[in-house]
Design a protein around this motif. Structure first.
Motif, short mmCIF file in Angstrom:
data_model
loop_
_atom_site.label_atom_id
_atom_site.label_comp_id
_atom_site.label_asym_id
_atom_site.label_seq_id
_atom_site.Cartn_x
_atom_site.Cartn_y
_atom_site.Cartn_z
N SER A 63 0.83 -0.92 -0.01
CA SER A 63 -0.10 -0.12 -0.04
C SER A 63 0.64 1.52 0.06
CB SER A 63 -1.02 -0.05 1.26
OG SER A 63 -1.80 -1.14 1.25
N SER A 112 2.20 1.63 -3.45
CA SER A 112 1.21 2.08 -4.19
C SER A 112 1.12 3.67 -3.95
CB SER A 112 -0.17 1.53 -4.01
OG SER A 112 0.11 -0.02 -4.26
N SER A 119 -2.11 2.15 -9.65
CA SER A 119 -2.94 1.49 -9.13
C SER A 119 -3.28 -0.31 -9.13
CB SER A 119 -4.40 2.14 -9.47
OG SER A 119 -4.70 1.69 -10.88
N ILE A 122 -2.79 -1.32 -5.73
CA ILE A 122 -3.90 -1.24 -4.95
C ILE A 122 -4.91 -2.30 -5.07
CG2 ILE A 122 -5.87 0.32 -4.15
CD1 ILE A 122 -4.40 2.77 -5.23
N GLY A 160 -8.99 1.48 -0.41
CA GLY A 160 -8.48 1.95 -1.68
C GLY A 160 -8.42 3.38 -1.87
N SER A 214 -10.39 -0.29 -7.05
CA SER A 214 -10.76 -0.84 -5.80
C SER A 214 -12.19 -1.75 -5.79
CB SER A 214 -11.13 0.35 -4.98
OG SER A 214 -9.99 0.92 -4.81
#
Length: 408
Positions: free
Chosen positions: A25, A28, A288, A291, A327, A391
């Motif tokens: 995370s 990201s 992304s 994510i 997210g 997400s």
């Protein structure tokens, strides 16, 4: 029973693999921040370049240019000027005679674009803002002078300090058959170099400004002119003035805004800016993916915990929103950091010019930047869309996992 959002989130966002997922995370977030910062900086530089070009060309081009629909000249009628000046916001109208001529200074010769203008040019033109040597305006103490582009000056090795040499201008006559004397095949006039201007390479290498009386005599135009330049008050809307002028003159004339003379260049800049925007948004989109993977791994790890929450009364919507929320935290945190860095660096560059162009001959020393609210808004919108896309699938998978997994 229905669990409060924050309790349910804390319940299953912990465990053995928490540190690993947090590392993904954070990575990201960093990549999104770098992408967002690059996006803001790139768009700001394109805005700055466009503003620089408009500023440079604005010093040369009038607000509105009037040319004949057919041919390169037309009979001048003073009533045109009166009608145009009667329009609210019009402060000046300059008659223009423009053509290619041969210039000679000492032993050097070259072709230039001569532009003859009247006194309104002296008063309203931005050329006075880009003079690098000599004096402005064109006519001083009833004597006409030439304003010469810096590139023309270099080619002719012209010196303003030498009063013994004038600038000689040649233009071919419209002669008939049987003329064999070369001196009768062209017009020749002398004019004193009065100043040097520097705007942009094309103009600097080609243009010479002279009083319109000089141009009429050299080209033997009589009562003809090539075009009319219109200058507006700062508060006057140029598009409205253009429409008003076109209605007065009719279809025999073309009326263009000064910036429309370079519409192709501005269009290219906008296309390049669009492609840079799409490329950087694509890079943020690739970032992304991390994510997506981190949320997917979290869903896989927490299947049992999610099932427990469902068994205790949690609704699918609650579980889905928790993962969407996670997210968004990662993406928006990175985007916020990127926006702060991008805007901050742009403001510093705009104020202090820390990053130079790297060329001694550049028009300015440092990269121009300009932050536009629309660019920031588009960047934020793109990140929101990318975040939702990255997400939504893990969140939906988590909300449906209770139906396919039971407590062990």
């Amino acid at each position: 029973m229905n669990f409060p959002f924050f309790i349910a989130r804390k319940y299953f966002l912990s465990g053995k693999k928490k540190n690993f997922i947090n590392v993904i995370s954070i990575i990201s977030m960093i990549v999104v921040a770098i992408g967002t910062m690059s996006l803001i900086l790139s768009l700001s530089v394109f805005n700055g370049l466009e503003g620089l070009l408009r500023s440079m060309y604005g010093n040369f081009d009038p607000d509105i240019v009037i040319t004949p629909t057919a041919g390169k000249s037309f009979e001048f009628d003073s009533s045109y000027v009166k009608k145009i000046k009667s329009i609210e916001g019009v402060v000046g109208v300059s008659e223009v005679i423009e053509d290619n001529v041969l210039v000679e200074y000492k032993e050097a010769q070259r072709l230039v674009r001569m532009k003859g203008v009247n006194r309104d040019f002296d008063q309203y033109s931005g050329i006075k803002n880009v003079m690098v040597s000599g004096s402005f305006p064109l006519v001083r103490d009833s004597i006409g002078y030439a304003l010469i582009g810096r590139g023309v000056q270099y080619d002719l090795s012209l010196s303003l300090r030498n009063d013994f040499y004038t600038l000689q201008m040649y233009y071919p006559k419209d002669i008939g058959p049987g003329v064999i004397n070369p001196s009768k095949m062209y017009n020749l006039l002398n004019i004193i170099p009065g100043g040097i201007f520097a705007i942009e390479k094309y103009y600097d290498d080609n243009y010479v400004f002279v009083p319109i009386e000089f141009a009429k005599e050299l080209l033997e135009y009589g009562n003809k002119i090539s075009s009319m330049d219109v200058y507006l008050a700062q508060e006057k809307d140029a598009k409205t003035a253009k429409t008003d002028i076109q209605e007065i003159l009719g279809s025999s004339f073309q009326v263009k805004l000064g910036e429309e003379l370079h519409s192709d260049l501005y269009k290219v800049l906008k296309i390049e800016k669009l492609f840079v925007f799409l490329i950087l948004v694509a890079i943020i989109g690739i970032a992304s993916i991390n994510i997506f993977f981190s949320l997917t791994m979290l869903v896989i790890e927490k299947k049992k915990d999610i099932s427990i929450l469902f068994a205790q009364g949690a609704q699918p919507k609650l579980i889905r929103n928790i993962f969407l929320y996670e997210g968004c935290i990662v993406a928006f945190s990175g985007a916020l950091i990127g926006l702060i860095l991008g805007i901050g660096i742009s403001l510093v560059q705009q104020e202090f010019g820390l990053i130079g162009m790297g060329m001694g001959s550049a028009v300015i020393n440092s990269y121009p930047v300009k932050i536009e609210v629309l660019d920031v808004a588009l960047a934020i919108l793109a990140i929101i869309i990318i975040t939702i896309i990255a997400s939504i699938q893990p969140a939906i998978k988590a909300s449906r996992s209770f139906s396919t997994h039971t407590l062990q």
